[in-house]
Design an enzyme around this catalytic site. Structure first.
Site, PDB file in Angstrom:
ATOM      1  N   HIS A   1       0.829  -1.214   0.000  1.00 19.72           N
ATOM      2  CA  HIS A   1       0.000   0.000   0.000  1.00 19.72           C
ATOM      3  C   HIS A   1       0.861   1.261   0.000  1.00 19.72           C
ATOM      4  O   HIS A   1       0.541   2.250   0.665  1.00 19.72           O
ATOM      5  CB  HIS A   1      -1.002  -0.023   1.161  1.00 19.72           C
TER       6      HIS A   1
ATOM      7  N   GLY B   1      -6.888 -15.275  -7.110  1.00 22.25           N
ATOM      8  CA  GLY B   1      -7.472 -14.556  -5.972  1.00 22.25           C
ATOM      9  C   GLY B   1      -6.708 -14.786  -4.681  1.00 22.25           C
ATOM     10  O   GLY B   1      -7.239 -14.588  -3.592  1.00 22.25           O
TER      11      GLY B   1
ATOM     12  N   ASP C   1       2.356  -4.736  -9.253  1.00 23.32           N
ATOM     13  CA  ASP C   1       2.149  -6.114  -9.704  1.00 23.32           C
ATOM     14  C   ASP C   1       2.535  -6.279 -11.170  1.00 23.32           C
ATOM     15  O   ASP C   1       3.244  -7.220 -11.550  1.00 23.32           O
ATOM     16  CB  ASP C   1       0.679  -6.524  -9.527  1.00 23.32           C
TER      17      ASP C   1
ATOM     18  N   TYR D   1     -10.189  -1.550  -0.790  1.00 25.44           N
ATOM     19  CA  TYR D   1      -8.967  -1.038  -1.432  1.00 25.44           C
ATOM     20  C   TYR D   1      -9.160   0.391  -1.966  1.00 25.44           C
ATOM     21  O   TYR D   1      -8.343   1.279  -1.670  1.00 25.44           O
ATOM     22  CB  TYR D   1      -8.533  -2.007  -2.544  1.00 25.44           C
TER      23      TYR D   1
HETATM   24  C1  GLA Z   1      -2.614  -4.917  -4.851  1.00 27.00           C
HETATM   25  C2  GLA Z   1      -2.459  -3.846  -5.941  1.00 27.00           C
HETATM   26  C3  GLA Z   1      -1.040  -3.248  -5.912  1.00 27.00           C
HETATM   27  C4  GLA Z   1      -0.656  -2.803  -4.509  1.00 27.00           C
HETATM   28  C5  GLA Z   1      -0.946  -3.900  -3.486  1.00 27.00           C
HETATM   29  C6  GLA Z   1      -0.697  -3.444  -2.077  1.00 27.00           C
HETATM   30  O1  GLA Z   1      -1.800  -6.012  -5.147  1.00 27.00           O
HETATM   31  O2  GLA Z   1      -2.705  -4.388  -7.209  1.00 27.00           O
HETATM   32  O3  GLA Z   1      -0.952  -2.185  -6.830  1.00 27.00           O
HETATM   33  O4  GLA Z   1      -1.300  -1.605  -4.174  1.00 27.00           O
HETATM   34  O5  GLA Z   1      -2.274  -4.377  -3.592  1.00 27.00           O
HETATM   35  O6  GLA Z   1       0.643  -3.197  -1.888  1.00 27.00           O
END
Ligand code: GLA
Length: 336
Positions: free
Chosen positions: A17, A103, A149, A197
Site C-alpha cells: 500500500h 485470488g 504487480d 482497497y
Molecule cells: C494490490 C495492488 C497493488 C498494490 C498492493 C498493495 O496487489 O494491485 O498495486 O497496491 O495491492 O501493496
C-alpha cells in the site's frame, strides 16, 4: 505457427500500500506463471484451462468492461488500454493456463494482463507495458491499483527481488541470499473488487491534500493530520517506505534478524494503521513467527484476505508454497 506468452505472478516481501502514492516496494516475480499459447488471427478468441467459457471480441474492442466471461475483461482491458495509447493491436486465438493461485494475492490478474499484452503484440519498454496493464486492471475491475504487480511481472529477475521506486519507476534488482527460503501461505481466496482497497487509495489522496506527497513526507507531518483515520493511513505509508529502505540494507548484509523484525513491523502497521489484515491472517502470522528457522512473516499484497509471506532458513518446516524469484514475462516461439 504457435507462440507462447508467459508472465509470472509475484509476491511482495515488504512495501505494501505504498505503490499508488509513488512509494517504495520490494516484490519478486515467482516461479508460477500464466501462459497463453496462441496463433495470430484478426480478432481475439481465447479459452481458459482454469475457467469455463470462451472470450471473443473484435479489434479495437468496443466495451471492455462488458466483455463476457468476466476473466476475458482482463484481456479486453489490455486491448482497450493499448488503443488508448494508439498502439497497434494483433489478434490471436489462444488457450490460457495458469498455476498462479487465483485470488490469492499473488497477482494472478497482473500475470494474465501481461501475458495478454504480449499476445496482443505490444511493443514497448518495460514501464510502458506495466502502465498499459495497470490501466487494463482499472478498466476490467474498477480497482484503482498501483503499478507494482504489473511491473514486477514484466521486469522480474531470477534470484532477485526488485526494489521499485513507484514514482520514478526505477527498478533495482536486490539479490536474495541463497540460504533464504521464501514461502507463501494462502489464508483465503478473495478479490480486491468490492473490497475497501479504493477507500484506502482515497484516504491516501486525502492525506496528500493535507501534507503533500506521502513519498516525501515524514512521520512528524503525518502525525499532524487532523482526521485520526487518515492520519493512521499516512503513518503506515510513511513508515512502510522507511522499512523498505532498511529491509534492503538488511538483506544486502544478510542481517536476517533485522529483515524479519521489519516484516513484523510492516504487518503490525498494515493491521493497526492501514486495517488491511484479517483475524485469520494475524493468527497465521503469529503462528509462523514462532516456527524454528523463521526470520519474518507478514501479510502480502492488497490484503483483506489472500496470502502471508514467510522468510525462513532453507530447512524450516513450513506448510505452504515455496516460491523462487523468477525472470519476468517472455514471448517465445516453440521449436516444432
Ligand atoms: C494490490 C495492488 C497493488 C498494490 C498492493 C498493495 O496487489 O494491485 O498495486 O497496491 O495491492 O501493496
Amino acid at each position: 505457427m504457435s507462440q507462447v506468452a508467459r508472465a509470472p505472478g509475484r509476491v511482495n516481501l515488504i512495501g505494501d500500500h505504498t505503490d499508488y502514492t509513488g512509494g517504495l516496494v520490494l516484490p519478486m516475480a515467482i516461479d508460477r506463471h500464466t501462459t497463453i499459447v496462441f496463433e495470430r488471427s484478426n480478432d481475439v478468441s481465447a479459452i481458459s484451462s482454469n475457467f469455463g467459457g470462451e472470450v471473443r471480441f473484435g479489434l479495437p474492442v468496443a466495451d471492455a468492461p462488458a466483455v463476457q466471461p468476466a476473466w476475458g475483461r482482463y484481456i479486453a482491458g489490455v486491448a482497450a488500454a493499448m488503443s488508448e495509447r494508439h498502439m497497434a493491436l494483433c489478434g490471436f486465438t489462444g488457450t490460457i493456463a495458469t498455476d498462479v493461485p487465483i485470488g490469492g494475492g499473488l497477482s494472478s490478474s497482473a500475470a494474465l494482463e501481461v501475458a495478454a499484452a504480449l499476445a496482443l503484440g505490444i511493443d514497448a519498454d518495460v514501464a510502458t507495458i506495466a502502465a498499459v496493464c495497470r490501466r487494463a486492471e482499472h478498466l476490467a475491475t474498477n480497482v484503482p491499483c498501483g503499478i507494482m504487480d504489473q511491473l514486477t511481472s514484466v521486469a522480474g529477475m531470477k534470484d532477485h527481488a526488485l526494489l521499485i521506486d513507484c514514482h520514478s519507476l526505477d527498478v533495482t534488482p536486490i539479490r536474495i541470499p541463497e540460504s533464504l527460503a521464501v514461502w507463501v501461505v494462502e489464508i483465503s481466496s478473495r478479490t480486491l473488487d468490492g473490497s475497501e482497497y479504493p477507500t484506502r487509495v482515497a484516504q491516501c489522496v486525502a492525506a496528500e491534500r493535507e501534507i503533500g506527497p506521502l513519498r516525501l513526507a515524514d512521520l512528524q507531518s503525518a502525525n499532524q493530520i487532523a482526521d485520526p483515520v487518515v492520519r493512521a493511513r499516512a503513518r503506515h505509508v510513511v513508515t512502510e517506505n522507511e522499512r523498505v529502505r532498511h529491509f534492503v540494507a538488511a538483506l544486502t548484509t544478510s542481517d536476517f534478524r533485522e529483515a524479519g523484525h521489519l516484516m513484523g513491523e510492516s504487518h503490525a502497521s498494515l493491521r493497526n494503521d492501514f486495517a488491511t489484515s484479517t483475524t485469520a491472517m494475524d493468527a497465521a502470522v503469529e503462528h509462523y513467527s514462532q516456527v524454528p528457522g523463521v526470520h519474518g512473516v507478514r501479510m502480502t499484497g492488497g490484503g483483506f484476505g489472500g496470502c502471508i509471506v514467510v522468510l525462513a532458513d532453507d530447512d524450516a518446516a513450513i506448510v505452504g508454497m515455496r516460491v523462487h524469484a523468477a525472470d519476468g514475462a517472455s514471448l517465445t516461439t516453440p521449436l516444432s
